[in-house]
Design a protein around this motif. Structure first.
Motif, PDB file in Angstrom:
ATOM      1  N   GLY A   1     -13.589   6.758 -38.139  1.00 14.91           N
ATOM      2  CA  GLY A   1     -12.738   7.250 -37.060  1.00 14.91           C
ATOM      3  C   GLY A   1     -11.282   6.874 -37.262  1.00 14.91           C
ATOM      4  N   ASN A   2     -11.024   5.659 -37.720  1.00 12.95           N
ATOM      5  CA  ASN A   2      -9.653   5.216 -37.921  1.00 12.95           C
ATOM      6  C   ASN A   2      -9.033   5.823 -39.171  1.00 12.95           C
ATOM      7  N   LEU A   3      -9.828   6.092 -40.208  1.00 11.13           N
ATOM      8  CA  LEU A   3      -9.302   6.754 -41.396  1.00 11.13           C
ATOM      9  C   LEU A   3      -8.858   8.184 -41.088  1.00 11.13           C
ATOM     10  N   ARG A   4      -9.443   8.794 -40.070  1.00  9.02           N
ATOM     11  CA  ARG A   4      -9.040  10.147 -39.685  1.00  9.02           C
ATOM     12  C   ARG A   4      -7.696  10.164 -38.991  1.00  9.02           C
ATOM     13  N   GLY A   5      -7.200   9.022 -38.568  1.00 10.52           N
ATOM     14  CA  GLY A   5      -5.901   8.969 -37.921  1.00 10.52           C
ATOM     15  C   GLY A   5      -5.993   8.290 -36.583  1.00 10.52           C
ATOM     16  N   ILE A   6      -4.909   7.616 -36.182  1.00 14.51           N
ATOM     17  CA  ILE A   6      -4.948   6.794 -34.976  1.00 14.51           C
ATOM     18  C   ILE A   6      -5.127   7.619 -33.713  1.00 14.51           C
ATOM     19  N   ARG A   7      -4.638   8.868 -33.693  1.00 20.06           N
ATOM     20  CA  ARG A   7      -4.805   9.668 -32.489  1.00 20.06           C
ATOM     21  C   ARG A   7      -6.268  10.038 -32.293  1.00 20.06           C
ATOM     22  N   GLU A   8      -6.939  10.451 -33.405  1.00 23.29           N
ATOM     23  CA  GLU A   8      -8.360  10.770 -33.301  1.00 23.29           C
ATOM     24  C   GLU A   8      -9.176   9.548 -32.922  1.00 23.29           C
ATOM     25  N   ALA A   9      -8.833   8.388 -33.497  1.00 26.42           N
ATOM     26  CA  ALA A   9      -9.541   7.156 -33.161  1.00 26.42           C
ATOM     27  C   ALA A   9      -9.359   6.814 -31.697  1.00 26.42           C
ATOM     28  N   GLY A  10      -8.141   7.037 -31.187  1.00 29.86           N
ATOM     29  CA  GLY A  10      -7.886   6.737 -29.788  1.00 29.86           C
ATOM     30  C   GLY A  10      -8.744   7.583 -28.865  1.00 29.86           C
ATOM     31  N   ARG A  11      -8.844   8.879 -29.196  1.00 28.87           N
ATOM     32  CA  ARG A  11      -9.659   9.754 -28.366  1.00 28.87           C
ATOM     33  C   ARG A  11     -11.118   9.328 -28.372  1.00 28.87           C
ATOM     34  N   ALA A  12     -11.618   8.923 -29.548  1.00 28.08           N
ATOM     35  CA  ALA A  12     -13.029   8.581 -29.670  1.00 28.08           C
ATOM     36  C   ALA A  12     -13.358   7.266 -28.988  1.00 28.08           C
ATOM     37  N   PHE A  13     -12.439   6.286 -29.050  1.00 35.03           N
ATOM     38  CA  PHE A  13     -12.756   4.942 -28.607  1.00 35.03           C
ATOM     39  C   PHE A  13     -12.163   4.588 -27.245  1.00 35.03           C
ATOM     40  N   ALA A  14     -11.418   5.500 -26.630  1.00 37.47           N
ATOM     41  CA  ALA A  14     -10.843   5.204 -25.322  1.00 37.47           C
ATOM     42  C   ALA A  14     -11.877   5.336 -24.204  1.00 37.47           C
ATOM     43  N   LEU A  15     -12.826   6.257 -24.361  1.00 32.69           N
ATOM     44  CA  LEU A  15     -13.791   6.527 -23.296  1.00 32.69           C
ATOM     45  C   LEU A  15     -14.590   5.294 -22.874  1.00 32.69           C
ATOM     46  N   PRO A  16     -15.171   4.504 -23.805  1.00 30.98           N
ATOM     47  CA  PRO A  16     -15.937   3.325 -23.368  1.00 30.98           C
ATOM     48  C   PRO A  16     -15.114   2.333 -22.560  1.00 30.98           C
ATOM     49  N   THR A  17     -13.823   2.200 -22.887  1.00 29.64           N
ATOM     50  CA  THR A  17     -12.970   1.279 -22.131  1.00 29.64           C
ATOM     51  C   THR A  17     -12.874   1.702 -20.677  1.00 29.64           C
ATOM     52  N   TYR A  18     -12.637   2.985 -20.464  1.00 27.50           N
ATOM     53  CA  TYR A  18     -12.525   3.482 -19.089  1.00 27.50           C
ATOM     54  C   TYR A  18     -13.884   3.494 -18.390  1.00 27.50           C
ATOM     55  N   LEU A  19     -14.944   3.843 -19.131  1.00 34.29           N
ATOM     56  CA  LEU A  19     -16.276   3.865 -18.525  1.00 34.29           C
ATOM     57  C   LEU A  19     -16.685   2.473 -18.070  1.00 34.29           C
ATOM     58  N   PHE A  20     -16.442   1.463 -18.914  1.00 31.75           N
ATOM     59  CA  PHE A  20     -16.779   0.091 -18.551  1.00 31.75           C
ATOM     60  C   PHE A  20     -15.944  -0.378 -17.372  1.00 31.75           C
ATOM     61  N   SER A  21     -14.654  -0.126 -17.409  1.00 31.95           N
ATOM     62  CA  SER A  21     -13.774  -0.580 -16.328  1.00 31.95           C
ATOM     63  C   SER A  21     -14.162   0.041 -14.998  1.00 31.95           C
TER      64      SER A  21
END
Length: 419
Positions: free
Chosen positions: A201-221
């Motif tokens: 995910g991070n090798l694809r670029g930071i924007r793509e990584a952000g989209r993929a990994f932001a959801l769990p942060t908001y879901l948990f919060s």
């Protein structure tokens, strides 16, 4: 006859690290053949990006909060439990009273860290964080200590968070341990797959990584925040029952030592040290300021305050629910204190939310390790720029991500997990 291609702007980075200023239109060959490796890279990672698209790869504040705060916010899942593990075996039921003042001290630490890093990102808007501050104020030798500490911390964070997430999955589905062939190694298998997904995910670029990994942060919060709010409402209106203690829980101690005896002070200090794990990850924003959209300094300050507020609310709320419900840690690590609180708050008629909380907790424990994939490459690149690490750590890859740093972190964290 040679085909003449339009000249790219001087300094433009082309595929595979070729710069336009290295050629004129007359020098470009008829066909730029693509190797098999490059074709595979395009297939896996997508089309290459050029330097002019760097601004498009910067993280917006919502994405940055998700991708850079997952480590800090996920720490709230086990901060209270770590404090109780130290308190319960010594002072017994009194632990559920002492947990509140210890939590207040932890929250004071969170506030201090956030306020300190707000000043850092106001002045130092490039990558490096503590490394830059130490170098410019105390010299390169002290800066190396800060850099080594942070780089090791990032590496261990990946291993610890992923291992915890793997254990959570196997705890929820113990039949996985009976899987043919890989059953005895199921924790390692899940961990390796998780790290590989983060790396990709991070090798694809930071924007793509952000989209993929932001959801769990908001879901948990949101899910844990909802648990806390409903729990507070129920406590005020109808009251919350104590959890039912089952076999395997930590035995309640019966210490009669005075509160200010040496043994008690030592126990409280150890409880505070355990709870201090909730402060980990807050510094990640300062180490990746250059990944934010401009104005980087102001955006970083706002993200830090938002992250600190979420962490403080979650830690405080989980500790309060533990105080009310007497949720006790178990020696095997499960059911967790947070799981017991969610079960008590939502009850048997609303178990859907219980499973939502569990799923969100497992997800954020995995993605908490992704914070290191954002902070480690930027910090390593900055240190390498000062010639304290190999220069190849400063180069950006196919999708403008700091690919070498990402790969180094992946390899070292996998070695830790497997070993």
């Amino acid at each position: 006859m040679r085909n003449h291609l339009p000249q790219a702007p001087q300094g433009t980075q082309l595929a595979e690290g070729i710069h336009a200023d290295e050629f004129t239109g007359a020098d470009v060959p008829d066909v730029l053949s693509e190797t098999f490796g490059y074709k595979l890279k395009r297939k896996l990672l997508g089309p290459p990006l050029v330097n002019e698209q760097m601004s498009e790869q910067r993280l917006s504040k919502p994405l940055a909060l998700g991708v850079l705060s997952s480590d800090g916010i996920s720490s709230a899942a086990y901060g209270t439990e770590e404090m109780l593990i130290e308190l319960v075996p010594i002072v017994g039921v009194a632990a559920f009273t002492l947990i509140l003042p210890v939590t207040l001290v932890i929250l004071a630490g969170v506030a201090l860290v956030v306020l300190s890093y707000r000043e850092v990102v106001s002045v130092y808007t490039r990558a490096g964080g503590s490394y830059v501050v130490a170098r410019e104020n105390f010299g390169p030798r002290v800066a190396q200590v800060a850099a080594v500490a942070l780089l090791i911390d990032y590496t261990v964070t990946v291993a610890v968070q992923v291992a915890a997430g793997s254990a959570a999955i196997v705890s929820a589905f113990p039949q996985l341990a009976n899987t043919p062939v890989i059953g005895p190694y199921i924790l390692i298998v899940i961990s390796v797959i998780a790290v590989a997904i983060m790396c990709y995910g991070n090798l694809r670029g930071i924007r793509e990584a952000g989209r993929a990994f932001a959801l769990p942060t908001y879901l948990f919060s949101v899910s844990v925040g909802l648990t806390i709010i409903i729990g507070l409402i129920r406590e005020v209106t109808v009251g919350l029952p104590h959890v039912t203690v089952q076999a395997g829980a930590y035995q309640l101690g019966h210490s009669t030592a005075g509160l200010f005896s040496f043994a008690m002070i030592y126990m409280l200090a150890r409880s505070f040290a355990n709870g201090g794990s909730s402060l980990t990850g807050i510094e990640a924003v300062s180490n990746a300021v250059s990944a934010l959209r401009p104005p980087e300094g102001r955006n970083a300050r706002q993200i830090l305050v938002t992250q600190g507020s979420i962490v403080a609310f979650l830690i405080g709320g989980i500790s309060w629910l533990s105080h009310v419900t007497h949720a006790i840690p178990y020696e095997a690590g499960y059911p967790t204190v947070l799981a017991q609180e969610a079960n008590t708050v939502f009850g048997s008629s609303a178990h859907f939310m219980y499973f939502v909380v569990q799923a969100a907790t497992a997800l954020i424990l995995f993605t908490g390790g992704n914070t290191s994939f954002s902070g480690f490459p930027f910090l390593a690149s900055f240190v390498a720029g000062d010639s304290f690490l190999p220069r190849w750590l400063t180069k950006r890859g196919h999708r403008l991500a700091l690919s070498n740093g990402i790969i180094v972190l992946t390899v070292v964290s996998l070695i830790l997990l497997v070993a």
